[in-house]
Design a protein around this motif. Structure first.
Motif, PDB file in Angstrom:
ATOM      1  N   ASP A 134       6.032  -9.444   0.808  1.00  0.00           N
ATOM      2  CA  ASP A 134       4.592  -9.204   0.877  1.00  0.00           C
ATOM      3  C   ASP A 134       4.159  -9.219   2.343  1.00  0.00           C
ATOM      4  O   ASP A 134       4.745  -9.930   3.174  1.00  0.00           O
ATOM      5  CB  ASP A 134       3.848 -10.287   0.096  1.00  0.00           C
ATOM      6  CG  ASP A 134       2.359  -9.984   0.015  1.00  0.00           C
ATOM      7  OD1 ASP A 134       1.619 -10.476   0.874  1.00  0.00           O
ATOM      8  OD2 ASP A 134       1.966  -9.241  -0.913  1.00  0.00           O
ATOM      9  N   THR A 159       1.777 -10.593   3.707  1.00  0.00           N
ATOM     10  CA  THR A 159       1.385 -11.937   4.162  1.00  0.00           C
ATOM     11  C   THR A 159       2.581 -12.726   4.669  1.00  0.00           C
ATOM     12  O   THR A 159       2.437 -13.613   5.514  1.00  0.00           O
ATOM     13  CB  THR A 159       0.704 -12.714   3.016  1.00  0.00           C
ATOM     14  OG1 THR A 159       1.590 -12.759   1.886  1.00  0.00           O
ATOM     15  CG2 THR A 159      -0.601 -12.053   2.614  1.00  0.00           C
ATOM     16  N   GLU A 160       3.796 -12.403   4.154  1.00  0.00           N
ATOM     17  CA  GLU A 160       5.012 -13.053   4.658  1.00  0.00           C
ATOM     18  C   GLU A 160       5.471 -12.421   5.964  1.00  0.00           C
ATOM     19  O   GLU A 160       5.872 -13.103   6.904  1.00  0.00           O
ATOM     20  CB  GLU A 160       6.131 -12.948   3.618  1.00  0.00           C
ATOM     21  CG  GLU A 160       6.062 -13.976   2.509  1.00  0.00           C
ATOM     22  CD  GLU A 160       7.373 -14.029   1.737  1.00  0.00           C
ATOM     23  OE1 GLU A 160       8.421 -14.308   2.355  1.00  0.00           O
ATOM     24  OE2 GLU A 160       7.336 -13.765   0.530  1.00  0.00           O
ATOM     25  N   ARG A 188       0.598 -10.315  10.001  1.00  0.00           N
ATOM     26  CA  ARG A 188      -0.427  -9.311  10.266  1.00  0.00           C
ATOM     27  C   ARG A 188       0.063  -8.204  11.197  1.00  0.00           C
ATOM     28  O   ARG A 188      -0.372  -7.061  11.111  1.00  0.00           O
ATOM     29  CB  ARG A 188      -1.656 -10.006  10.880  1.00  0.00           C
ATOM     30  CG  ARG A 188      -2.777  -9.031  11.183  1.00  0.00           C
ATOM     31  CD  ARG A 188      -3.768  -9.590  12.188  1.00  0.00           C
ATOM     32  NE  ARG A 188      -4.449  -8.508  12.863  1.00  0.00           N
ATOM     33  CZ  ARG A 188      -5.202  -8.664  13.940  1.00  0.00           C
ATOM     34  NH1 ARG A 188      -5.378  -9.845  14.455  1.00  0.00           N
ATOM     35  NH2 ARG A 188      -5.770  -7.624  14.509  1.00  0.00           N
ATOM     36  N   THR A 201       1.041  -4.882   9.652  1.00  0.00           N
ATOM     37  CA  THR A 201       0.114  -4.107   8.831  1.00  0.00           C
ATOM     38  C   THR A 201       0.055  -2.662   9.309  1.00  0.00           C
ATOM     39  O   THR A 201       0.303  -2.361  10.484  1.00  0.00           O
ATOM     40  CB  THR A 201      -1.301  -4.707   8.865  1.00  0.00           C
ATOM     41  OG1 THR A 201      -1.748  -4.752  10.231  1.00  0.00           O
ATOM     42  CG2 THR A 201      -1.324  -6.099   8.272  1.00  0.00           C
TER      43      THR A 201
END
Length: 540
Positions: A283, A285-286, A289, A292
């Protein structure tokens, strides 16, 4: 000659052609010596020796280059200190607010009731400034002390401060500044120390010393350290590694070191892309940022702009070849083909959409326009023979259309819009097909935006080639109108000629050649030694 060789060495460095870079720096050293330019010779010698030490294949060679480096660095340091102090002075002056574009906006808000549009380009620039100030303030608080040996007492791998600075760089570099912070010195030094100490403690220096590791090897090596250091710590180390590369590349670009800057941006982007490939099962979040899609996209835009700036700054066709237009175009198309998903934009403030969705599209379109304009101008490389040269009309029209498109996409208060309007006017002059009234309308709009932008960001400068050609062209066309020609008359494509003193304009181009061109008014852009540039009517 010497400066060109040094520039070619920088370009070879940026392309990771290490031996070519060493050879070119060596030639530059000799040439600078002939020119008695000791500071530049010292800088080139230091560059050469540092690179040679890194990639030397035996200890004897390393020792030889190290001995020479110790001497060379004295001259290099003198030259570098001058450039760095000038750059730091500009950034620190802007940080005190006095005299900066930010101070002019603040004054207009406080004294004149001015209110920037929340969805406007100026608000994006203001947001970038505030992010930089927040990041620098956190850096100042993060570092309690720096000791004589370069170590420091600080909280490391707390990425929020560097992310704030990176947001500024990724959105609008004009927001980058070094705040005064109540007169406490050393913020820039603290930032550099955080990056250096995180690299040491994270054991990532090995990736850049000796051979440069490919991105896939770096990510695999980091994966192998997860059992020892933990997944969360490895992600923090990876984030710090990429942050350091981007900030270092930005500083290199600000110093005019295009090759090393591009090299740094490429390394950062390759790590982002490879990390997303190898960790796609995790994910976001792992992963963090920094991986992204918005961050990767704006980093790609940084590389694109750095390549364009390097191509523009290169003084000769051979130097420009190191920064190929095809690569700029490929990156621009990648950006235009990769809109952010609607889910990422949902519930975000308007400024986020502009900064991470619209702005990269503006810049990609502008870079495509630049590439087309460079191809349009290629015939002008032979303009010194006294003969008129026309732009490549097909490329000129394409460039004009792309500049129009970029300007139309940009909100009026974005500081880059005026440049797009002036460049569009120039390319339409080169392509032909505008009426006198049409050219005047374009120039009136460019002047309006230019004046509004200059209120905060200052004037473009005494010379600005696209603006100057457009204004000269309008002046020449209006002379024809004063002689009875209709304002709706069409201007032919405008060529350029470098004429010797005393040579008539008719020697540059024949009447027959003019008559083969569609349009009503013929204008010639001339340059004469000791007389400067002029655009005047030939056939009306």
């Amino acid at each position: 000659m010497a400066a060109e060789l040094k520039q070619q060495g920088n370009a070879a460095y940026g392309q990771q052609r290490w031996q070519d870079a060493v050879d070119l720096y060596s030639q530059a050293i000799e040439a600078f010596g002939s020119e008695r330019n000791d500071e530049e010779a010292g800088a080139a010698l230091a560059n050469r020796n540092e690179l040679a030490i890194k990639y030397a294949t035996d200890d004897a060679a390393r020792k030889r280059y190290q001995a020479s480096l110790d001497v060379a660095q004295k001259a290099a340091t003198k030259s570098e200190a001058h450039r760095t102090e000038a750059q730091r002075s500009r950034w620190e002056q802007s940080g005190t607010v006095q005299g900066s574009w930010y101070s002019r906006v603040v004054r207009a808000v406080q004294q004149e009731g001015f209110r920037p549009r929340p969805d406007g380009g100026l608000s994006v620039s203001l947001g970038a400034w505030e992010e930089c100030r927040r990041g620098m303030t956190e850096v100042d608080r993060q570092v309690a002390a720096i000791f004589a040996d370069g170590t420091m007492h600080a909280q490391l791998f707390s990425s929020s401060s560097l992310f704030a600075i990176l947001d500024c760089i990724l959105i609008d570099p004009l927001g980058f500044h070094i705040p005064g912070l109540g007169g406490r010195p050393g913020v820039a030094e603290k930032l550099a120390n955080i990056i250096a100490n995180e690299a040491m403690q994270g054991e990532t220096l090995k990736y850049w010393q000796g051979r440069v590791w490919p991105a896939d090897e770096v990510i695999r090596d980091l994966n192998e350290q997860i059992p020892l250091k933990g997944r969360m710590m490895i992600r923090r180390i990876t984030t710090s590694l990429i942050q350091g590369r981007i900030i270092d590349a930005f500083i290199m670009a600000a110093k005019g070191l295009d090759g090393p800057a591009i090299h740094g941006y490429r390394l950062a982007l390759s790590l982002l892309e490879e990390g997303n490939r190898q960790w796609a099962h995790e994910d976001i979040t792992e992963r963090g940022r920094i991986f992204t899609v918005s961050f990767v996209r704006n980093t790609r835009a940084l590389l694109m702009k750095a390549l364009m700036d390097a191509h523009h700054n290169a003084k000769t066709p051979s130097a420009k070849q190191a920064f190929r237009l095809e690569e700029i175009e490929r990156i621009a198309h990648d950006i235009l083909d990769s809109d952010l998903p609607a889910s990422l934009l949902a519930n975000r403030p308007e400024g986020y959409r502009i900064a991470f969705q619209d702005l990269p599209r503006w810049e990609a379109t502008a870079c495509l326009a630049y590439c087309a304009a460079e191809r349009a101008r290629e015939p002008f490389s032979r303009v010194l023979d006294g003969k008129a040269r026309f732009a490549n009309l097909e490329w000129a029209e394409q460039a004009a259309d792309l500049y129009d498109r970029a300007a139309e996409m940009m909100e009026d208060s974005w500081h880059g819009k005026r440049g797009m309007l002036w460049c569009a006017a120039e390319m339409w002059c080169r392509a032909g097909g505008l009426s006198v009234q049409g050219l005047k309308s374009r120039i009136d709009e460019a002047r309006r935006i230019d004046a509004a932008t200059a209120r905060f960001f200052g004037p473009l400068g005494p010379t600005h080639a696209p603006r100057d050609l457009a204004l000269f062209a309008l002046q020449g066309a209006q002379l024809c109108v004063q002689s009875g020609t209709s304002p709706q008359s069409i201007i032919k494509p405008i060529p350029s000629a470098y004429l010797p003193l005393g040579a008539p304009e008719s020697s540059a181009i024949s009447v027959e050649e003019w008559e083969r061109l569609s349009g009503d008014i013929g204008l010639l852009d001339t340059y004469r030694p000791n007389a400067g540039q002029a655009v005047g009517p030939i056939v009306a």
